[in-house]
Motif scaffolding. Structure first.
Motif, PDB file in Angstrom:
ATOM      1  N   HIS A  59      -5.889 -13.999   4.372  1.00  0.00           N
ATOM      2  CA  HIS A  59      -5.962 -12.833   5.242  1.00  0.00           C
ATOM      3  C   HIS A  59      -4.724 -12.623   6.094  1.00  0.00           C
ATOM      4  O   HIS A  59      -4.616 -11.627   6.783  1.00  0.00           O
ATOM      5  CB  HIS A  59      -7.189 -12.940   6.147  1.00  0.00           C
ATOM      6  N   LEU A  60      -3.818 -13.592   6.069  1.00  0.00           N
ATOM      7  CA  LEU A  60      -2.616 -13.391   6.875  1.00  0.00           C
ATOM      8  C   LEU A  60      -1.385 -13.369   5.968  1.00  0.00           C
ATOM      9  O   LEU A  60      -0.767 -12.332   5.763  1.00  0.00           O
ATOM     10  CB  LEU A  60      -2.502 -14.511   7.903  1.00  0.00           C
ATOM     11  N   PHE A  61      -1.100 -14.503   5.366  1.00  0.00           N
ATOM     12  CA  PHE A  61       0.106 -14.575   4.544  1.00  0.00           C
ATOM     13  C   PHE A  61       0.039 -13.598   3.393  1.00  0.00           C
ATOM     14  O   PHE A  61       0.967 -12.835   3.141  1.00  0.00           O
ATOM     15  CB  PHE A  61       0.301 -16.001   4.023  1.00  0.00           C
ATOM     16  N   LYS A  62      -1.101 -13.617   2.668  1.00  0.00           N
ATOM     17  CA  LYS A  62      -1.168 -12.775   1.483  1.00  0.00           C
ATOM     18  C   LYS A  62      -1.170 -11.304   1.869  1.00  0.00           C
ATOM     19  O   LYS A  62      -0.459 -10.495   1.265  1.00  0.00           O
ATOM     20  CB  LYS A  62      -2.438 -13.121   0.685  1.00  0.00           C
ATOM     21  N   ASP A  67      -0.125  -8.167  -0.316  1.00  0.00           N
ATOM     22  CA  ASP A  67      -0.998  -6.992  -0.404  1.00  0.00           C
ATOM     23  C   ASP A  67      -0.405  -5.765   0.278  1.00  0.00           C
ATOM     24  O   ASP A  67      -0.756  -4.627  -0.021  1.00  0.00           O
ATOM     25  CB  ASP A  67      -2.364  -7.292   0.237  1.00  0.00           C
ATOM     26  N   ILE A  68       0.500  -6.030   1.199  1.00  0.00           N
ATOM     27  CA  ILE A  68       1.099  -4.937   1.961  1.00  0.00           C
ATOM     28  C   ILE A  68       1.748  -3.899   1.040  1.00  0.00           C
ATOM     29  O   ILE A  68       1.782  -2.707   1.317  1.00  0.00           O
ATOM     30  CB  ILE A  68       2.110  -5.517   2.970  1.00  0.00           C
ATOM     31  N   LEU A  85       0.203  -1.787  13.626  1.00  0.00           N
ATOM     32  CA  LEU A  85      -0.204  -1.809  12.222  1.00  0.00           C
ATOM     33  C   LEU A  85      -0.779  -3.166  11.836  1.00  0.00           C
ATOM     34  O   LEU A  85      -1.832  -3.253  11.201  1.00  0.00           O
ATOM     35  CB  LEU A  85       1.013  -1.500  11.332  1.00  0.00           C
ATOM     36  N   VAL A  86      -0.076  -4.195  12.241  1.00  0.00           N
ATOM     37  CA  VAL A  86      -0.540  -5.540  11.892  1.00  0.00           C
ATOM     38  C   VAL A  86      -1.928  -5.768  12.456  1.00  0.00           C
ATOM     39  O   VAL A  86      -2.838  -6.219  11.769  1.00  0.00           O
ATOM     40  CB  VAL A  86       0.448  -6.588  12.435  1.00  0.00           C
ATOM     41  N   LYS A  87      -2.079  -5.387  13.708  1.00  0.00           N
ATOM     42  CA  LYS A  87      -3.347  -5.656  14.379  1.00  0.00           C
ATOM     43  C   LYS A  87      -4.478  -4.828  13.768  1.00  0.00           C
ATOM     44  O   LYS A  87      -5.560  -5.331  13.479  1.00  0.00           O
ATOM     45  CB  LYS A  87      -3.212  -5.340  15.865  1.00  0.00           C
ATOM     46  N   ILE A 118       5.960 -11.687  16.399  1.00  0.00           N
ATOM     47  CA  ILE A 118       6.673 -10.664  15.665  1.00  0.00           C
ATOM     48  C   ILE A 118       7.933 -10.333  16.447  1.00  0.00           C
ATOM     49  O   ILE A 118       7.887 -10.210  17.683  1.00  0.00           O
ATOM     50  CB  ILE A 118       5.804  -9.409  15.471  1.00  0.00           C
ATOM     51  N   ASP A 119       9.043 -10.218  15.730  1.00  0.00           N
ATOM     52  CA  ASP A 119      10.320  -9.965  16.389  1.00  0.00           C
ATOM     53  C   ASP A 119      10.252  -8.660  17.171  1.00  0.00           C
ATOM     54  O   ASP A 119       9.687  -7.672  16.701  1.00  0.00           O
ATOM     55  CB  ASP A 119      11.429  -9.897  15.331  1.00  0.00           C
TER      56      ASP A 119
END
Lengths: 516, 367
Positions: A59-62, A67-68, A85-87, A118-119
């Motif tokens: 759910h995070l890395f993939k 999947d993005i 977006l991430v959230k 996140i940068d």
């Protein structure tokens, strides 16, 4: 450690984190990018072994790295919209928090949360995907029952609260979280049912817990000794249990439970001594039988406490109390014993305690060897060698067996201990000594309180109403009220007139009508 | 107030019950029978009860008028500072003195009847230490201890009476009123004095949480005590006869020796003594507490704990050196003690009550 704000620069954050977690080899830092041309750098920080790596992968890395590309948003990700977006769209994890402080973040990472930097953001996301190896829910080892639920608490706080919540499905059941221990930062949880529990009691528990200032809490026993009413007493003023059904029942009476992470033992306050002579099973089997068991236990309590000292007193001072035939057989058995009765009893009791302690700590195969040594060598050989009398062996075994019928550890430990001073008093002052000792114990017990509730209630102070659940256990349809001193905010428990009655006999006509 | 505590009305009468019965069953039958012969039980059942009710009324009226004060306080507000302080001092000494006598009585009893080779001082010391630990913990602990002890006393007492029934000879009670009521009155001094010990309530008034029921619980105490002591004395007379009984200092104790169940369980007296230790501990603790409370109030201390030790030493001193032997105690108990006791448990309270009525003091703010 000063309070660091999270920096906008990812690299700076990385250095900070590395500085904080210097030499912590279980820390994992993983950097990657989100998006394509205007890709944003990101970094994940977690403690290996405390997070669910499967969920993190899925759910995070993939979703952030693979999947993005299947989603339309991938194209126009940039530093401005990336956080939202991430959230909102990319991370599919239920529990998500934000943090702006590095120290606070480090604390959360240490509890097993995964931090996502996140940068260009002066905040980090904390994902609640804790998972570590833990024992499954098993039958509690210290309080077994024949009839009744078999699940016991585990070392995980969350599992334990869920076991209670499954039994009491009301929003009035509260779990207040607290952290105790400077270094261990142990999670603890104050559980109570709002409206049933006296507010002063909850407040008192909160206060006593917030007064604790120690570096470590490794087991609920630490908390117990730090918050009890009276420091110097052999009696436990706080109940301790591994059984969720017991905790649920006590919460429903208006008590407070204190659940401590990393131990299956939950504390319950206030506690009374009569409670410690009760087993949850008393409430599940038929009331007549459990009343019988309770009377038996009460008798055994006295046997376990008094039998050795009575033997010493009678043999030393009051031979006339025994019927002549019994006196003769005891005298015959003791004829060749070289020790006075007190020494004989003391040595045998100490031997038994030693055997028991040896047996408890040893691995099981050795344990059996110990019991064989105990039974054969000490028991039989000592009698045959004429060192102790057979009567004494019987006394010691009866005492031990009687002691085992007390269902809780907190109930029988003081009895085991107080036997010895009583034996000493019996040897010096006979029956008068025993009685003086018993009165001293009684005075002490009467002066004890557990969170304001007298330790001997409902016997002293006497409460007739609460005797329904003391020596006798009334059937459930007669358990109208909660205990007077804890459940007074909502004393009524149920409706009256619930006693099952014989159904009206069906008349021949009506039953005949139905079938014809 | 020196201590914050609450005593309910049922706890009060149970406490008074133990207070009177614990030593009453041992001493009252013999002393009363000595003078009253076979009519001794009438002294206990009728005269002492009537008098006890009178005491109960006086005390409960005072309690109603001064619900937040002990006798140490309202003697001052009724009779002025000087006289009130003197009365308080007298009461303080009376309590200490009586505690000493009670300890001595029981120690003496244990030595005579139970362990003749052990020195009296040992029993006295143990009893005073036990009581001191209870007193330090306050009146609530004594009250709760009593609730534990009462069933024990009742079981043993009932057992004693019921198991003795086969040996009863009712004709020993005849002829009734052989010498008329005169002898009954004469014999009633000791039982009257014993019953009037319910006046200890005078020190407990501020702790009572229900002043409406104080009178009822005092009356209850008087009646129940009367019943128990009457049955006890009748049983003793019926078993031993009034000739034999006077030879025993402690007839109740010999009742126990009489009992035999299936010719297997015999000689129960040791067991009975043991249970009495419990009752007497409560009684000594109660008197000791009153002494300590009186001292604390007299010296206007905030806490009663500092005086526990000095008063314990005094009690122990009195208990050992006041009398030389059992005869002297019996002598004291049947001659001087009742007058001394009645002065403090009835005369002074009654005078205080009269003063309060005449001067219309103590509004009776029933709380």
């Amino acid at each position: 450690m000063e309070k660091h704000a999270i920096s906008l620069d990812l690299q700076e954050n990385r250095w900070e984190i590395q500085a904080i977690f210097e030499n912590c080899s279980d820390l994992v830092i993983r950097e990657f990018s989100i998006g394509a041309e205007t890709a944003v750098k990101a970094m994940v920080v977690y403690i290996d072994g405390l997070v669910d790596i499967k969920i993190a992968n899925q759910h995070l890395f993939k979703s952030l790295m693979v999947d993005i590309w299947e989603t339309p948003v991938a194209e126009n990700i940039n530093q401005k919209n990336v956080a939202a977006l991430v959230k909102d769209r990319l991370i599919s994890v239920g529990e998500l928090k934000e943090s702006r402080q590095l120290v606070e973040l480090a604390d959360n990472v240490l509890t097993g949360e995964m931090a996502l930097f996140i940068d260009g953001q002066d905040k980090a996301f904390l994902l609640g995907i804790k998972k570590w190896d833990q024992r499954a829910v098993e039958e509690p080892a210290t309080e077994t029952v024949v009839q009744g639920p078999r699940d016991g608490f585990t070392e995980s706080l969350r599992t334990n609260t869920s076991l209670i919540r499954r039994r009491i499905k009301t929003t009035r059941l509260k779990f207040e979280a607290k952290k105790v221990g400077l270094l261990t930062k142990t999670d603890i949880c104050i559980a109570y049912i709002q409206g049933l529990v006296p507010d002063e009691l909850v407040e008192e528990v909160r206060q006593r817990i917030s007064r604790i200032n120690v570096d470590s809490i490794l087991e609920s026993g630490y908390i117990e000794e730090l918050i009890e009413d009276e420091a110097f007493t052999p009696f436990s003023l706080i109940n301790k249990t591994e059984r969720p059904d017991k905790v649920a029942a006590d919460l429903l009476e208006g008590r407070v439970a204190i659940i401590v992470d990393t131990t299956p033992f939950v504390l319950i306050v206030p506690a009374t001594y009569p409670q410690m002579l009760q087993s949850p099973e008393d409430y599940y089997i038929r009331s007549i039988f459990s009343s019988f068991i309770r009377i038996l236990r009460f008798v055994n309590l006295n046997v376990a406490l008094l039998l050795p000292s009575l033997y010493v007193a009678v043999v030393t001072f009051h031979q006339e109390m025994l019927p002549t035939p019994l006196l003769l057989s005891i005298a015959a058995a003791r004829e060749f014993v070289p020790f006075p009765a007190f020494v004989e009893a003391l040595v045998m009791e100490l031997t038994f305690e030693t055997l028991r302690e040896a047996g408890v700590r040893l691995p099981r195969p050795f344990g059996q060897a110990v019991s064989i040594v105990g039974a054969l060598v000490i028991g039989q050989a000592a009698v045959m060698a004429g060192l102790v009398s057979p009567a004494m062996v019987i006394i010691v075994s009866l005492t031990a067996i009687a002691n085992f019928t007390i269902p809780t550890v907190a109930g029988y430990l003081p009895i085991r201990l107080l036997r010895f001073p009583l034996m000493f008093l019996a040897a010096t002052l006979g029956l008068f000594g025993i009685m003086a000792g018993v009165m001293a114990i009684l005075i002490h017990l009467c002066s004890l309180r557990s969170f304001g509730v007298p330790y001997l209630s409902p016997v002293a102070p006497f409460s007739f109403r609460d005797f329904k659940d003391m020596i006798f256990r009334f059937p459930w349809w007669a358990m109208f009220t909660r205990p007077r001193l804890v459940g007074y905010k909502e004393p009524a428990r149920q409706d009256f007139h619930q006693r099952p009655r014989k159904p009206e006999p069906r008349t021949r006509e009506s039953s005949g009508d139905k079938h014809s | 107030m020196v201590e914050k505590a609450k005593i309910s009305s049922s706890q009060l009468w149970l406490l008074l019950f133990t207070n009177v019965v614990a030593t009453g069953v041992l001493f009252v039958p013999a002393v009363t029978t000595l003078k009253g012969k076979q009519d001794a039980w009438l002294s206990i059942a009728v005269v002492a009860t009537i008098f006890g009710l009178l005491t109960a009324i006086v005390i409960s009226s005072l309690a109603k008028r001064f619900p937040r004060e002990t006798i140490m306080d309202f003697s001052i507000s009724l009779w002025g500072r000087v006289l009130g302080k003197i009365v308080g001092l007298l009461y303080m000494f009376y309590f200490i003195h009586s505690t000493g006598i009670i300890v001595r009585q029981f120690g003496e009893f244990l030595v005579t009847a139970f362990m003749p080779e052990t020195p009296l001082e040992v029993f006295n010391l143990v009893l005073v230490i036990l009581a001191a630990s209870a007193v330090r913990n306050g009146i609530e602990v004594i009250v709760r201890m009593n609730q534990f002890v009462i069933p024990l006393i009742l079981i043993i007492f009932l057992g004693l009476i019921v198991l003795g029934i086969p040996d009863w000879q009712p004709e020993e009670l005849l002829p009734m009123l052989e010498k008329g009521w005169g002898r009954v009155m004469e014999a009633s001094l000791t039982p009257v004095f014993w019953r009037s010990q319910i006046a200890l309530t005078l020190m407990l008034i501020p702790f009572l949480n229900n002043h409406q029921e104080t009178r009822i619980s005092l009356i209850k105490a008087v009646l129940v005590i009367g019943f128990i002591l009457t049955v006890e004395t009748m049983a003793a007379i019926m078993i031993f006869g009034n000739e034999l009984i006077v030879n025993y200092v402690f007839p109740t104790f010999y009742l126990a020796r009489y009992i035999s169940i299936f010719e297997f369980v015999e000689r129960l007296e040791s067991l009975i003594i043991v249970v009495w230790v419990a009752g007497v501990t409560v009684k000594v603790a109660l008197w000791y507490y009153c002494a300590v409370l009186a001292a604390a109030q007299w010296f206007q201390l905030k806490n009663h704990k500092p005086v526990v030790l000095p008063i314990g030493v005094l009690v122990l001193y009195f208990s050992v050196f006041l009398f030389a032997n059992t005869r002297e105690i019996v002598e004291h108990l049947s001659t001087q003690a009742p007058f001394l006791g009645l002065f403090f448990t009835f005369v002074v309270p009654a005078l205080l009550w009269l003063t309060a009525i005449i001067r219309r003091q103590g509004g009776g703010k029933v709380g």
